[in-house]
Design a protein around this motif. Structure first.
Motif, PDB file in Angstrom:
ATOM      1  N   ALA A 271      24.625  58.920   2.026  1.00  0.00           N
ATOM      2  CA  ALA A 271      24.942  58.931   3.317  1.00  0.00           C
ATOM      3  C   ALA A 271      26.350  58.873   3.191  1.00  0.00           C
ATOM      4  O   ALA A 271      27.099  58.067   2.653  1.00  0.00           O
ATOM      5  CB  ALA A 271      24.474  57.643   3.864  1.00  0.00           C
ATOM      6  N   LEU A 272      26.926  59.879   4.359  1.00  0.00           N
ATOM      7  CA  LEU A 272      28.476  59.700   4.646  1.00  0.00           C
ATOM      8  C   LEU A 272      28.599  59.393   5.920  1.00  0.00           C
ATOM      9  O   LEU A 272      29.660  58.893   6.590  1.00  0.00           O
ATOM     10  CB  LEU A 272      29.225  60.970   4.017  1.00  0.00           C
ATOM     11  CG  LEU A 272      29.023  61.471   2.822  1.00  0.00           C
ATOM     12  CD1 LEU A 272      29.440  62.750   2.482  1.00  0.00           C
ATOM     13  CD2 LEU A 272      30.031  60.374   1.982  1.00  0.00           C
TER      14      LEU A 272
ATOM     15  N   GLY B  48      19.134  55.023   6.754  1.00  0.00           N
ATOM     16  CA  GLY B  48      20.272  54.399   5.657  1.00  0.00           C
ATOM     17  C   GLY B  48      20.723  55.737   4.845  1.00  0.00           C
ATOM     18  O   GLY B  48      21.840  55.754   4.368  1.00  0.00           O
ATOM     19  N   GLU B  49      20.028  56.739   4.798  1.00  0.00           N
ATOM     20  CA  GLU B  49      20.396  58.019   4.365  1.00  0.00           C
ATOM     21  C   GLU B  49      20.790  58.887   5.388  1.00  0.00           C
ATOM     22  O   GLU B  49      20.489  58.695   6.601  1.00  0.00           O
ATOM     23  CB  GLU B  49      19.132  58.642   3.577  1.00  0.00           C
ATOM     24  CG  GLU B  49      18.401  57.858   2.570  1.00  0.00           C
ATOM     25  CD  GLU B  49      19.325  57.299   1.575  1.00  0.00           C
ATOM     26  OE1 GLU B  49      20.219  57.871   0.974  1.00  0.00           O
ATOM     27  OE2 GLU B  49      19.333  56.029   1.380  1.00  0.00           O
ATOM     28  N   ASP B  50      21.747  59.900   5.113  1.00  0.00           N
ATOM     29  CA  ASP B  50      21.929  60.755   6.321  1.00  0.00           C
ATOM     30  C   ASP B  50      20.788  61.622   6.678  1.00  0.00           C
ATOM     31  O   ASP B  50      20.895  62.235   7.652  1.00  0.00           O
ATOM     32  CB  ASP B  50      23.231  61.651   5.757  1.00  0.00           C
ATOM     33  CG  ASP B  50      24.544  61.258   5.791  1.00  0.00           C
ATOM     34  OD1 ASP B  50      24.587  60.154   6.441  1.00  0.00           O
ATOM     35  OD2 ASP B  50      25.547  61.540   5.181  1.00  0.00           O
ATOM     36  N   VAL B  51      19.755  62.114   5.766  1.00  0.00           N
ATOM     37  CA  VAL B  51      18.467  62.846   6.005  1.00  0.00           C
ATOM     38  C   VAL B  51      17.393  61.782   6.475  1.00  0.00           C
ATOM     39  O   VAL B  51      16.760  60.963   5.421  1.00  0.00           O
ATOM     40  CB  VAL B  51      18.172  63.681   5.153  1.00  0.00           C
ATOM     41  CG1 VAL B  51      16.943  64.323   5.353  1.00  0.00           C
ATOM     42  CG2 VAL B  51      19.354  64.542   4.710  1.00  0.00           C
ATOM     43  N   PHE B  52      17.298  61.212   7.840  1.00  0.00           N
ATOM     44  CA  PHE B  52      16.358  60.416   8.058  1.00  0.00           C
ATOM     45  C   PHE B  52      15.204  60.671   8.934  1.00  0.00           C
ATOM     46  O   PHE B  52      14.255  59.695   9.366  1.00  0.00           O
ATOM     47  CB  PHE B  52      17.069  58.997   8.737  1.00  0.00           C
ATOM     48  CG  PHE B  52      17.857  59.538   9.869  1.00  0.00           C
ATOM     49  CD1 PHE B  52      17.324  59.183  11.287  1.00  0.00           C
ATOM     50  CD2 PHE B  52      19.115  59.624   9.876  1.00  0.00           C
ATOM     51  CE1 PHE B  52      17.936  59.578  12.373  1.00  0.00           C
ATOM     52  CE2 PHE B  52      20.004  60.091  10.941  1.00  0.00           C
ATOM     53  CZ  PHE B  52      19.401  59.846  12.085  1.00  0.00           C
ATOM     54  N   ASP B  53      15.344  62.126   9.459  1.00  0.00           N
ATOM     55  CA  ASP B  53      14.308  62.444  10.415  1.00  0.00           C
ATOM     56  C   ASP B  53      14.309  63.998  10.233  1.00  0.00           C
ATOM     57  O   ASP B  53      14.923  64.705   9.450  1.00  0.00           O
ATOM     58  CB  ASP B  53      14.423  61.919  11.747  1.00  0.00           C
ATOM     59  CG  ASP B  53      15.665  62.567  12.338  1.00  0.00           C
ATOM     60  OD1 ASP B  53      16.514  63.383  11.811  1.00  0.00           O
ATOM     61  OD2 ASP B  53      16.059  62.035  13.465  1.00  0.00           O
ATOM     62  N   GLY B  54      13.325  64.736  10.921  1.00  0.00           N
ATOM     63  CA  GLY B  54      13.307  66.098  10.692  1.00  0.00           C
ATOM     64  C   GLY B  54      14.493  66.757  11.309  1.00  0.00           C
ATOM     65  O   GLY B  54      15.018  67.865  10.632  1.00  0.00           O
TER      66      GLY B  54
END
Length: 352
Positions: A142-143, A191-197
């Motif tokens: 995550a950034l 918590g990650e930048d990729v957290f949903d669709g």
């Protein structure tokens, strides 16, 4: 076509410990098999179970690891690199916390830590190939996540630049996985930048719709966000290559909701639970995955704020087994059918 899901399997990370049978690969795989599991997902960072660099360079070592698992009665489902992939992208706010996931030689040195993580991820691509695996599972890192719900407002372009940088870091890694014939299943996780669709689509764009960019589907994280996790399968099923079977519950009150008021796990509105103790509709999930032809493993990831882990593991295998749908090879109404006769069909519709 519908396909029968493989399983049950278990992710070993949450059960690892310094006491037998949880401290090395042979006894923990025998323990898992004794509970009814047919597969194990191995945490690639845990030296008690696995030597990642050795696995990347030695087919003989990988054959030995597979042999240990086979002797116990289980297969390897995937290598997990969650704690390694996390370090590919770390926001400065999390530096101190995430240094703990890396060797001491790269502590307090973000560039060196990122380089180490990138190398380790590429090792995992080669190791997966040597083990005969087609998928690995990980995090994106995550950034941008500290700016999820911002005040003051985010500067224009911040999110776009964050995802562009995330893409620049992951594209060479994905290329390495492609060279080794392995998909990368990203666990979509707050918590990650990729957290949903929506954020997965942004990431997918950033890596040029890379063919190896896939999803490790885990409904627990979607329930805690109040996202429609069944519709998610409808939308993204072509990219779902791995499946963590994990339960959760969301019980909002007049005091807290999705963000859970900084409370510990026991007192959060949203919390993880053992399989069957939460609110996730697993019958719906297994049906959707079977409908779309998901043909890989159903892997228990156990996390619960109440139940003992060994009880959760013991209950998990029969729970997953009972939800796996052995798909039919014929339609239920075939008995009422007949042979195809074009002339008869046209006559039925009054067509001369």
């Amino acid at each position: 076509m519908p396909t029968t899901i493989k399983g049950p399997a278990i992710f070993l990370a949450q059960f690892a410990g310094d006491a037998a049978p949880f401290n090395s690969l042979a006894p923990i795989t025998r323990w898992a098999a004794g509970l009814g599991y047919k597969g194990v997902q191995i945490p690639a960072w845990d030296a008690r179970f696995f030597d990642l660099e050795k696995a990347a360079t030695s087919q003989a070592y990988c054959d030995e690891v597979k042999g240990i698992c086979a002797d116990a009665g289980v297969e390897i489902t995937e290598l997990s690199t969650h704690l390694i992939g996390q370090l590919v992208a770390v926001h400065p706010a999390y530096e101190a916390q995430f240094d703990a996931f890396a060797p001491e030689k790269v502590h307090n040195n973000p560039k060196a830590r990122q380089a180490w993580a990138t190398e380790q991820m590429k090792f995992a691509a080669k190791a997966s190939r040597n083990l005969g695996l087609s998928t690995s599972v990980t995090f994106t890192g995550a950034l941008a996540f500290p700016y999820l719900y911002p005040w003051p407002q985010r500067p224009a372009g911040l999110i776009e630049e964050a995802f562009a940088e995330l893409g620049r870091r992951w594209k060479p890694i994905l290329d390495a996985y492609d060279e080794n014939g392995v998909d990368v299943g990203y666990e979509i996780h707050p918590g990650e930048d990729v957290f949903d669709g929506a954020t997965f689509e942004m990431f997918l764009d950033a890596v040029g719709s890379h063919s190896r960019c896939a999803i490790n589907y885990d409904p627990s994280h979607f329930l805690l966000q109040q996202l429609d996790y069944l519709a998610f399968i409808d939308i993204y099923h072509e990219r779902i290559k791995a499946f963590h079977v994990k339960d959760a519950e969301f019980n909002p009150t007049g005091r807290q909701g999705v963000y859970s008021g900084y409370q510990g796990w026991l007192n959060r509105a949203g919390r993880f639970r053992s399989l069957g103790d939460g609110q996730v509709d697993f019958s719906g999930i297994f049906s959707r995955l079977a409908q779309y032809g998901y043909d890989s493993w159903a892997v228990l990831e156990w996390e619960c704020c109440l139940k003992h882990p060994e009880d959760g593991a013991a209950e998990g295998a029969p729970f997953i087994e009972s939800h796996i749908i052995r798909v039919t090879e014929k339609a239920f109404d075939d008995f009422a059918g007949g042979t195809t006769d074009r002339a008869a069909l046209r006559k039925m519709m009054g067509i001369e």
